[in-house]
Design an enzyme around this catalytic site. Structure first.
Site, PDB file in Angstrom:
ATOM      1  N   SER A  94       0.821  -1.215   0.000  1.00 14.59           N
ATOM      2  CA  SER A  94       0.000   0.000   0.000  1.00 14.59           C
ATOM      3  C   SER A  94       0.851   1.260   0.000  1.00 14.59           C
ATOM      4  CB  SER A  94      -0.892   0.026   1.240  1.00 14.59           C
ATOM      5  OG  SER A  94      -1.818  -1.012   1.201  1.00 14.59           O
ATOM      6  N   SER A 116       3.030  -4.206   7.276  1.00 10.54           N
ATOM      7  CA  SER A 116       2.964  -5.061   8.472  1.00 10.54           C
ATOM      8  C   SER A 116       4.339  -5.598   8.826  1.00 10.54           C
ATOM      9  CB  SER A 116       2.014  -6.238   8.229  1.00 10.54           C
ATOM     10  OG  SER A 116       0.740  -5.761   7.905  1.00 10.54           O
ATOM     11  N   GLU A 129      -2.400 -20.346  -4.080  1.00  9.49           N
ATOM     12  CA  GLU A 129      -2.081 -21.047  -2.844  1.00  9.49           C
ATOM     13  C   GLU A 129      -2.259 -20.150  -1.633  1.00  9.49           C
ATOM     14  OE1 GLU A 129       1.608 -23.039  -2.914  1.00  9.49           O
ATOM     15  OE2 GLU A 129       1.415 -23.744  -0.852  1.00  9.49           O
ATOM     16  N   GLU A 155     -14.589  -5.670   0.470  1.00 10.49           N
ATOM     17  CA  GLU A 155     -15.381  -5.144  -0.658  1.00 10.49           C
ATOM     18  C   GLU A 155     -14.723  -5.551  -1.981  1.00 10.49           C
ATOM     19  OE1 GLU A 155     -14.882  -3.446   2.221  1.00 10.49           O
ATOM     20  OE2 GLU A 155     -16.972  -3.943   2.668  1.00 10.49           O
TER      21      GLU A 155
END
Lengths: 326, 383
Positions: free
Chosen positions: B128, B160, B244, B364
């Site tokens: 992002s 993250s 996967e 969404e």
């Protein structure tokens, strides 16, 4: 329904090629039968079309799957039965389908089995079944009316007046008390497990049909110059329906493999809630036309509601899951 | 159809269970979103790896047991049932490793995967950007051709594990002049301690630095750290995302164990009728997810492409996880009014679960994929 050749290893966690072919052939047969007209006749008590369809379903071996080979059956084969009931639900086939299967599970004592199971397996008779005092589906159509009371499983001597169901194709009747005692200590748990499994599979098929019909409808219904199915608000409701049905399906098939009371109850509540949620979505996305009795969608919409409480309400099934969790 | 396990599978399960019983720390490790906890979790990964349990389904030459997806599912059931620690290497193991196995070179696999398996190198994701979230293809961080490699500049965010991780992987724009935004992107790996990288940790809802912003100023990436061909990054990232990864991002074992614990909590609280439906649904949902995943894994192993089906999975587990933790916090609310206590396993799991519907493609975006690619509804504007 022969066993696969040695070349095909038994697939773990999946239906085999033959089971998938069985589903496709039932789907094709029921699709060609034009069930909506049959269902509407059945709802008015005109049974000729429904009885003819019943015979063809029996010839395909569906009821035989619930009956051991010793009594002219092919079973018990609950996985194949679940596969078949998904297709029966997909086409909203009328009649006491679940009750006939559950009756076969209850009549397994040698005497009653010899007397009744061959006719059930081959489709020569249909059965209905209820606890004494409860409503039995299609008591006016079934020759074999079974009631479970404090003494055991009885052959009810008749039925009361037909009371309409929210699903007009399910004709509710109270069975008359008394009658011949067939099995003093019937395997009620087994009967309930088969009834719940068949209902869960049937509900899954009802939900899949509702989803398919609604996807087709929103793809052709144009508003604001575009198909309404291109709107995200519409897409997301249908995506949620698909997700609920896709996660109910493995529960239904898994329950058919284990036939444990917990797995069967979990399958029942999931499949029926997924089908019911899909029915709500289907009604809403069709708009006013979906709210009419005349439009065929109603045949599936009303069945989704009826199956939700048949053979175990959501609360009863959840209680079973909690009771059985080690 | 068959749900039984072979004797060899059961032996594998028993071996995993015995090892975990003996070695899982008796006290929970500190949160992996703290410096101390990150180090403790890294050490745990090394211990797992030394015994061959860190990446059981990988090929042996990279540190795995080559056990296959179905045994991986069994291992995960045992792992979470044993109450073992969260996996600090998850980003690398479930996102980067499958990409390298599909699209990397043998040199890259041999260099990157073994230290990933031991926890020696922990990976962060860098997808992002401030202006590219759900619309990931709008990303602007660029990689400019330099001598023997690429120079990265721009900003990544919501990365993250980046606060404490060693390296990162993500998409960068190598060709700014393509007709469509998802063309001209390249999949790159880079060092978070390289000159030109600034890491600014971001506190998540509970304040812990679970993710970070990355500021990149001409960060050098050698050619050997480009995955696949330059310009093919979008296709590479999406092919793995849809396959996967859909199966391995969250294993059913985690939810089966959580549902068991929720049921135990409910029993401990006297089986309150008001929570019965939610507790039953947690048990049913975990079983559904287990059976669904087994069937999907079996089809994947039979050579079927799962593709958009992984979107069904993602919506299901992310919403399930929140509902399960909400029920637990409600149960903790009486009689001792500790539903809001921030230091319970349940409240920490709750905070973690809240991010599920947002990351890895919002729910969404996943519902759009289900509607358009599985149901065949017409594509439209996202409105």
């Amino acid at each position: 329904m022969t066993s696969p050749g040695p070349a095909a290893p038994p697939p773990r966690f999946l239906l085999d090629a033959e089971q998938r072919a069985f589903a496709r052939s039932l789907d094709a047969m029921l699709g060609a039968a034009g069930t909506p007209a049959v269902i509407r006749d059945w709802s008015r008590g005109e049974r000729a079309g429904g009885l003819a369809l019943w015979s063809r379903i029996a010839e395909a071996g569906v009821f035989a799957l619930a009956v051991p080979e010793a009594y002219e059956g092919l079973g018990p084969r609950p996985v194949d039965l679940a596969v078949a009931f998904v297709e029966l639900g997909r086409h909203a086939v009328p009649g006491p389908l679940v009750e006939t299967v559950a009756a076969a599970a209850l009549l397994l004592e040698p005497g009653p089995a010899e007397r009744f199971l061959p006719a059930l397996a081959t489709g020569r008779s249909m059965a209905t079944l209820a606890a004494a005092g409860s409503y039995a589906v299609d008591g006016d159509a079934a020759e074999l009316r079974l009631a479970v009371d404090a003494d055991g499983l009885r052959l009810a001597p008749g039925h009361g007046p037909v009371r309409p169901s929210l699903d007009p194709a399910r004709r509710l009747t109270r069975l008359l008390p008394g009658g011949e005692l067939l099995v003093p200590d019937p395997p009620v748990d087994r009967g309930l497990r088969w009834a719940r499994l068949a209902t869960a599979a049937q509900a899954l098929g009802v939900g899949l049909a509702l989803l398919e019909r609604t996807v087709a409808y929103v793809g052709r219904r144009v508003q604001f110059g575009v198909p309404v199915g291109s709107f995200q608000a519409v897409k997301h409701r249908l995506a949620d329906a698909r997700i609920a049905l896709e996660f109910a399906r493995p529960l239904v098939l898994g329950a058919a493999v284990t036939m444990s009371a917990v797995d069967v109850a979990a399958a029942k509540v999931s499949a029926c809630e997924a089908a019911y949620a899909t029915a709500r979505t289907a009604l809403h996305l069709h708009g006013a036309i979906g709210y009419t009795a005349e439009y065929d969608l109603s045949l599936w919409l009303t069945k989704a509601r009826a199956l939700r409480t048949a053979w175990g309400t959501p609360q009863e099934c959840r209680a079973e899951v909690l009771r059985g969790h080690a | 159809m068959d749900l039984d396990r072979s004797p060899a599978d059961e032996a594998f399960r028993a071996e995993a269970r015995a090892w975990l019983r003996a070695r899982v720390p008796s006290e929970p490790l500190p949160s992996l979103e703290t410096a101390e906890g990150f180090a403790a979790h890294r050490a745990w990964e090394a211990e797992l790896a030394a015994a061959g349990w860190s990446v059981v389904n990988w090929p042996r030459r990279y540190g795995g047991q080559d056990c296959g997806l179905l045994r991986w599912l069994l291992f995960e059931e045992e792992y979470y049932a044993a109450g073992a620690p969260g996996r600090v290497g998850q980003n690398g193991v479930s996102l980067l490793a499958p990409t390298l196995l599909d699209h990397g070179t043998e040199e890259q696999r041999a260099r990157v995967l073994p230290p990933m398996a031991t926890g020696e190198v922990v990976w962060a994701q860098a997808w992002s950007e401030p202006e590219a979230g759900s619309d990931l293809a709008a990303l602007r961080a660029r990689a400019v051709r330099g001598d023997g490699g690429w120079l990265l500049s721009g900003q990544k965010t919501w990365s993250s594990r980046a606060a404490f991780a060693d390296r990162a992987f993500g998409l960068f724009r190598t060709d700014p002049d393509t007709p469509k935004p998802h063309q001209g992107l390249t999949y790159l790996m880079f060092d978070l301690r390289a000159p030109g990288v600034t890491v600014r940790p971001i506190g998540r809802l509970d304040g812990k630095p679970a993710f970070a912003e990355l500021f990149l100023d001409e960060v050098f990436v050698p050619d050997e750290d480009v995955i696949g061909e330059p310009g093919q990054g979008w296709r590479i990232a999406m092919s793995t995302a849809a396959n996967e990864r859909g199966l391995t991002l969250r294993s059913p074992g985690r939810f089966l164990a959580s549902a068991d614990r929720l049921h135990a909590l409910w029993v401990e609280r006297g089986c309150p009728e008001a929570a019965a439906a939610q507790v039953a649904d947690a048990l049913i949902g975990a079983r559904a997810y287990q059976l669904f995943t087994q069937a999907a894994a079996a089809r994947f192993l039979a050579g079927e492409r799962l593709g958009p089906e992984s979107s069904l999975n993602k919506v299901f587990w992310s919403e399930y996880d929140i509902a399960l933790h909400e029920t637990a916090l409600d149960l903790l609310g009486a009689p001792e009014a500790q539903g809001e206590a921030a230091d319970t396993d349940w409240s920490q799991g709750y905070v973690f679960a809240l991010a599920g519907p947002i990351y890895a493609g919002t729910n969404e975006i996943q519902r759009d994929i289900v509607a358009e690619q599985l149901l065949g509804l017409p594509r439209g504007r996202r409105r």
